[in-house]
Design a protein around this motif. Structure first.
Motif, mmCIF file in Angstrom:
data_model
loop_
_atom_site.group_PDB
_atom_site.id
_atom_site.type_symbol
_atom_site.label_atom_id
_atom_site.label_comp_id
_atom_site.label_asym_id
_atom_site.label_seq_id
_atom_site.Cartn_x
_atom_site.Cartn_y
_atom_site.Cartn_z
ATOM 1 N N THR A 1 0.854 -1.178 0.000
ATOM 2 C CA THR A 1 0.000 0.000 0.000
ATOM 3 C C THR A 1 0.891 1.229 0.000
ATOM 4 O OG1 THR A 1 -0.122 0.033 2.430
ATOM 5 C CG2 THR A 1 -1.868 -1.143 1.247
ATOM 6 N N ILE A 2 0.394 2.294 -0.607
ATOM 7 C CA ILE A 2 1.163 3.536 -0.660
ATOM 8 C C ILE A 2 0.190 4.695 -0.624
ATOM 9 C CG2 ILE A 2 1.253 3.487 -3.201
ATOM 10 C CD1 ILE A 2 4.076 4.788 -2.935
ATOM 11 N N THR A 3 0.531 5.706 0.136
ATOM 12 C CA THR A 3 -0.320 6.891 0.267
ATOM 13 C C THR A 3 0.114 7.999 -0.677
ATOM 14 O OG1 THR A 3 -0.735 6.370 2.587
ATOM 15 C CG2 THR A 3 -1.214 8.611 1.875
ATOM 16 N N ASN A 4 1.409 8.276 -0.723
ATOM 17 C CA ASN A 4 1.943 9.341 -1.570
ATOM 18 C C ASN A 4 2.126 8.814 -2.995
ATOM 19 O OD1 ASN A 4 3.301 11.408 -2.825
ATOM 20 N ND2 ASN A 4 5.056 11.420 -1.435
ATOM 21 N N LYS A 5 1.298 9.285 -3.909
ATOM 22 C CA LYS A 5 1.369 8.846 -5.301
ATOM 23 C C LYS A 5 1.739 9.989 -6.234
ATOM 24 C CE LYS A 5 -2.132 5.321 -4.357
ATOM 25 N NZ LYS A 5 -3.474 4.774 -4.720
ATOM 26 N N ASP A 6 2.222 11.082 -5.694
ATOM 27 C CA ASP A 6 2.623 12.235 -6.492
ATOM 28 C C ASP A 6 4.045 12.610 -6.067
ATOM 29 O OD1 ASP A 6 2.499 14.266 -8.307
ATOM 30 O OD2 ASP A 6 0.906 15.390 -7.312
ATOM 31 N N TRP A 7 5.041 12.178 -6.835
ATOM 32 C CA TRP A 7 6.428 12.185 -6.403
ATOM 33 C C TRP A 7 7.221 13.332 -7.016
ATOM 34 C CZ3 TRP A 7 8.162 6.360 -7.089
ATOM 35 C CH2 TRP A 7 7.320 5.540 -6.312
ATOM 36 N N SER A 8 8.144 13.853 -6.237
ATOM 37 C CA SER A 8 9.123 14.838 -6.706
ATOM 38 C C SER A 8 10.459 14.135 -6.935
ATOM 39 C CB SER A 8 9.296 15.953 -5.678
ATOM 40 O OG SER A 8 8.072 16.627 -5.445
ATOM 41 N N TRP B 1 3.221 9.512 -15.659
ATOM 42 C CA TRP B 1 2.637 8.449 -14.854
ATOM 43 C C TRP B 1 3.374 7.139 -15.079
ATOM 44 C CZ3 TRP B 1 -1.243 9.042 -11.263
ATOM 45 C CH2 TRP B 1 -1.836 10.311 -11.210
ATOM 46 N N TYR B 2 3.591 6.420 -13.969
ATOM 47 C CA TYR B 2 4.323 5.152 -14.011
ATOM 48 C C TYR B 2 3.561 4.098 -13.219
ATOM 49 C CZ TYR B 2 8.417 7.650 -15.788
ATOM 50 O OH TYR B 2 9.281 8.405 -16.552
ATOM 51 N N GLN B 3 3.532 2.880 -13.778
ATOM 52 C CA GLN B 3 3.059 1.746 -12.990
ATOM 53 C C GLN B 3 4.171 1.344 -12.026
ATOM 54 O OE1 GLN B 3 1.361 -0.494 -16.729
ATOM 55 N NE2 GLN B 3 0.684 -1.580 -14.902
ATOM 56 N N MET B 4 3.884 1.414 -10.725
ATOM 57 C CA MET B 4 4.834 0.994 -9.698
ATOM 58 C C MET B 4 4.549 -0.453 -9.332
ATOM 59 S SD MET B 4 5.216 2.376 -5.787
ATOM 60 C CE MET B 4 6.251 1.512 -4.594
ATOM 61 N N PHE B 5 5.550 -1.310 -9.529
ATOM 62 C CA PHE B 5 5.478 -2.711 -9.134
ATOM 63 C C PHE B 5 6.467 -2.957 -7.987
ATOM 64 C CE2 PHE B 5 4.009 -2.922 -13.531
ATOM 65 C CZ PHE B 5 3.001 -3.864 -13.490
ATOM 66 N N VAL B 6 6.082 -3.780 -7.047
ATOM 67 C CA VAL B 6 7.005 -4.324 -6.055
ATOM 68 C C VAL B 6 7.239 -5.781 -6.415
ATOM 69 C CG1 VAL B 6 7.316 -4.937 -3.627
ATOM 70 C CG2 VAL B 6 6.321 -2.715 -4.242
ATOM 71 N N LEU B 7 8.513 -6.175 -6.462
ATOM 72 C CA LEU B 7 8.853 -7.543 -6.831
ATOM 73 C C LEU B 7 9.484 -8.261 -5.651
ATOM 74 C CD1 LEU B 7 9.743 -5.626 -9.591
ATOM 75 C CD2 LEU B 7 9.599 -7.942 -10.510
ATOM 76 N N ASP B 8 9.005 -9.460 -5.398
ATOM 77 C CA ASP B 8 9.591 -10.367 -4.416
ATOM 78 C C ASP B 8 10.314 -11.436 -5.211
ATOM 79 O OD1 ASP B 8 10.275 -12.079 -2.408
ATOM 80 O OD2 ASP B 8 8.260 -12.347 -1.600
ATOM 81 N N VAL C 1 1.686 5.941 -10.083
ATOM 82 C CA VAL C 1 2.227 7.109 -9.387
ATOM 83 C C VAL C 1 2.631 8.128 -10.453
ATOM 84 C CG1 VAL C 1 3.035 5.772 -7.411
ATOM 85 C CG2 VAL C 1 4.596 6.195 -9.319
ATOM 86 N N ARG C 2 2.603 9.388 -10.067
ATOM 87 C CA ARG C 2 3.033 10.451 -10.981
ATOM 88 C C ARG C 2 4.371 10.995 -10.504
ATOM 89 N NH1 ARG C 2 0.458 16.385 -12.283
ATOM 90 N NH2 ARG C 2 0.601 16.549 -10.001
ATOM 91 N N ILE C 3 5.279 11.227 -11.454
ATOM 92 C CA ILE C 3 6.618 11.720 -11.125
ATOM 93 C C ILE C 3 6.878 13.015 -11.881
ATOM 94 C CG2 ILE C 3 9.081 11.191 -11.165
ATOM 95 C CD1 ILE C 3 8.390 8.237 -11.038
ATOM 96 N N GLY C 4 7.313 14.014 -11.157
ATOM 97 C CA GLY C 4 7.763 15.250 -11.791
ATOM 98 C C GLY C 4 6.720 16.329 -11.944
#
Length: 537
Positions: free
Chosen positions: A426-433, A497-504, A514-517
């Protein structure tokens, strides 16, 4: 082995290290194709929206008589065909247009260009709304009398620039018309033209359509026909000309862009992002005989002396589709063994998928994967899904042999068939600098081998994945609380916009956008005309 004829027969045998070596996995390790859902259109452009649904845009006016020109697929309703597909509407023909996901705060999609008449100048915008299982009501917005391109474009490419504007490049002035060897910028400034003529597109017409575009630290990389160069991002003057892309043994001058259609991909970038970006181009064909290429070529455009590395593919392929996967590999699929892109211009469908793994040694990176039974020729697409599988759609060859293809398939890579549990977060901050540290919570899986991948939002058409990028930022964890370090700047990680994946290990989670920039170009306040909704900045 090689035989040489004439008056004498000569025999040559290579006894050293094999020049190339392909893997042949079996069972689940080869992945699998299966039917996903019955379709309602033959899409020319496909995308995965920020609302968690999939957008399909097809010919309108030159397509089926009952088509509305666009549809949205909600896979949460996969067992209810009518509920799964939502009809949407365009006003002009999007036949062979381009598109990109904008960096505004809702991830609107922009579609530009078209086939003839008003559609050539078309600018169409969709604001994804709703969510899986809930109703979406927004539709494509378009009014050519209020908002249009400065010149008409058929087969153009689009890209978000480092300053947040939209770059539109190339095309022709209508169906098989004269070239539009130029670029322009959106939004168009009041009272001013942003059209810049590009002599190299004039010279290489008509084999440079849907040129490949990418931001690099020194400017804008562009590949067209069998050439490539870097442009200044402010003046668009040429800063660097790369060596020509190698072709094939039948014709070293074979091309890579429509109608000699191949596909370009940007290779993964890893923190701390000091290694120059690598560009790979696979497939393509020749003029005249239409002998499809049997190779991929790659280079680092910003190296002091770029050299193209050639890797042979297991089979010839034109009209390739390539999908970047969350583990840093690439799935090559679709297309034909012979011909060029266009209606009835290719034969012998290539039914085989190939997995390309850039972490392996050169010429040992390709694995021959599962086959499909469905011909995917001209106007076929392949895009990444939220769960890391690949959605495969379309085919409109009009060749009298292979059907117009409405069925939608899914390809499951080996990690989706391994039986290993997928991680979750889970992630709350989806607007990244840029350069920031962002926390997320691991709710399932181990942090022992954790990785995070960021895959750019894509609009896919004609083998061109506009917006594609793959980045692996630094990540660390303390228990289930993890921190990802955002890439440092716009030239490493373009706006959007980027699809954020977590890999195990090899297994990806469901992605979260998430949005970057941010939106430095203030696209959220554009267009200002009354027929268009704006999310603001």
């Amino acid at each position: 082995n090689h035989f040489s004829g004439g008056n004498r027969l000569s025999w040559y045998q290579w006894t050293g290290t094999p020049l190339y070596k392909w893997a042949y996995p079996t069972g689940n390790a080869a992945g699998s194709y299966k039917q996903l859902i019955g379709g309602v259109c033959i899409p020319l452009l496909t995308s995965f929206g920020t609302n968690g649904k999939y957008q399909f845009v097809e010919k309108y006016g030159t397509g089926e008589a009952n088509s509305t020109g666009a549809y949205e697929l909600d896979l949460s309703q996969i067992n209810n065909l009518q509920a799964a597909w939502r009809p949407m509407h365009v006003k002009t023909d999007v036949f062979c247009s381009g598109g990109v996901v904008m960096p505004d705060k809702v991830g609107r999609q922009i579609n530009i260009g078209g086939w003839s008449g008003d559609s050539l100048f078309g600018i169409r915008i969709y604001w994804p709304d709703g969510s899986p299982g809930t109703t979406s009501t927004n539709d494509w917005q378009e009014n050519v009398n209020e908002l249009k391109l400065q010149v008409g474009r058929w087969y153009p490419s689009a890209m978000t620039m480092a300053n947040g504007s939209i770059l539109v490049v190339g095309g022709e002035n209508g169906s098989n018309g004269p070239p539009q060897p130029s670029l322009e910028i959106l939004p168009t400034p009041a009272g001013g033209s942003t059209v810049v003529t590009l002599d190299f597109l004039q010279r290489t017409d008509p084999n440079n359509l849907y040129p490949f575009l990418a931001i690099v630290p020194s400017g804008i990389f562009i590949a067209y026909y069998n050439e490539a160069r870097i442009l200044d991002e402010n003046t668009f003057a040429t800063k660097k000309i790369l060596p020509n892309l190698p072709g094939n043994v039948n014709n070293p001058g074979a091309g890579r862009t429509y109608p000699l259609e191949g596909t370009a991909m940007l290779m993964p970038q890893y923190a701390p992002f000091t290694t120059p970006l690598t560009v790979m181009v696979c497939g393509g064909s020749t003029t005249g005989a239409g002998i499809a290429n049997d190779n991929c070529v790659s280079t680092q455009p910003e190296a002091a002396n770029p050299v193209w590395t050639l890797e042979r593919m297991p089979s010839q392929r034109v009209m390739t589709c390539i999908t970047a996967l969350p583990d840093g590999t690439y799935l090559i699929m679709n297309g034909a063994h012979q011909g060029v892109a266009g209606f009835g211009l290719a034969t012998s469908p290539n039914l085989n998928a190939v997995l390309y793994d850039p972490s392996k040694p050169v010429n040992q990176r390709m694995s021959v994967m599962a086959n499909t039974t469905v011909a995917r020729l001209y106007h076929s697409e392949a895009i990444l899904m939220q769960d890391g599988r690949v959605m495969v759609s379309g085919s409109d060859p009009q060749d009298g042999t292979h059907p117009e293809e409405y069925r939608v398939e899914v390809f499951s890579p080996p990690y989706a068939l391994s039986g290993l549990a997928a991680p979750a977060f889970t992630i709350t901050n989806k607007d990244w600098s840029y350069g920031a540290s962002v926390q997320f919570t691991l709710t399932k899986g181990s942090n022992a081998n954790i990785r995070v991948s960021l895959l750019g939002a894509v609009v896919s058409t004609h083998g061109n994945s506009m917006g594609q990028r793959t980045l692996f930022p630094a990540v660390s964890c303390s228990g289930t609380t993890c921190t990802v370090t955002v890439p440092p700047n716009v030239h490493v990680c373009p706006l959007g916009w980027y699809q954020m994946f977590v890999l195990d290990g090899p297994t990806p989670s469901l992605s979260t956008y998430v949005r970057i920039g941010g939106d430095p170009g203030k696209l959220g306040n554009w267009p200002t005309q009354s027929d268009f909704k704006r999310p603001g900045v």
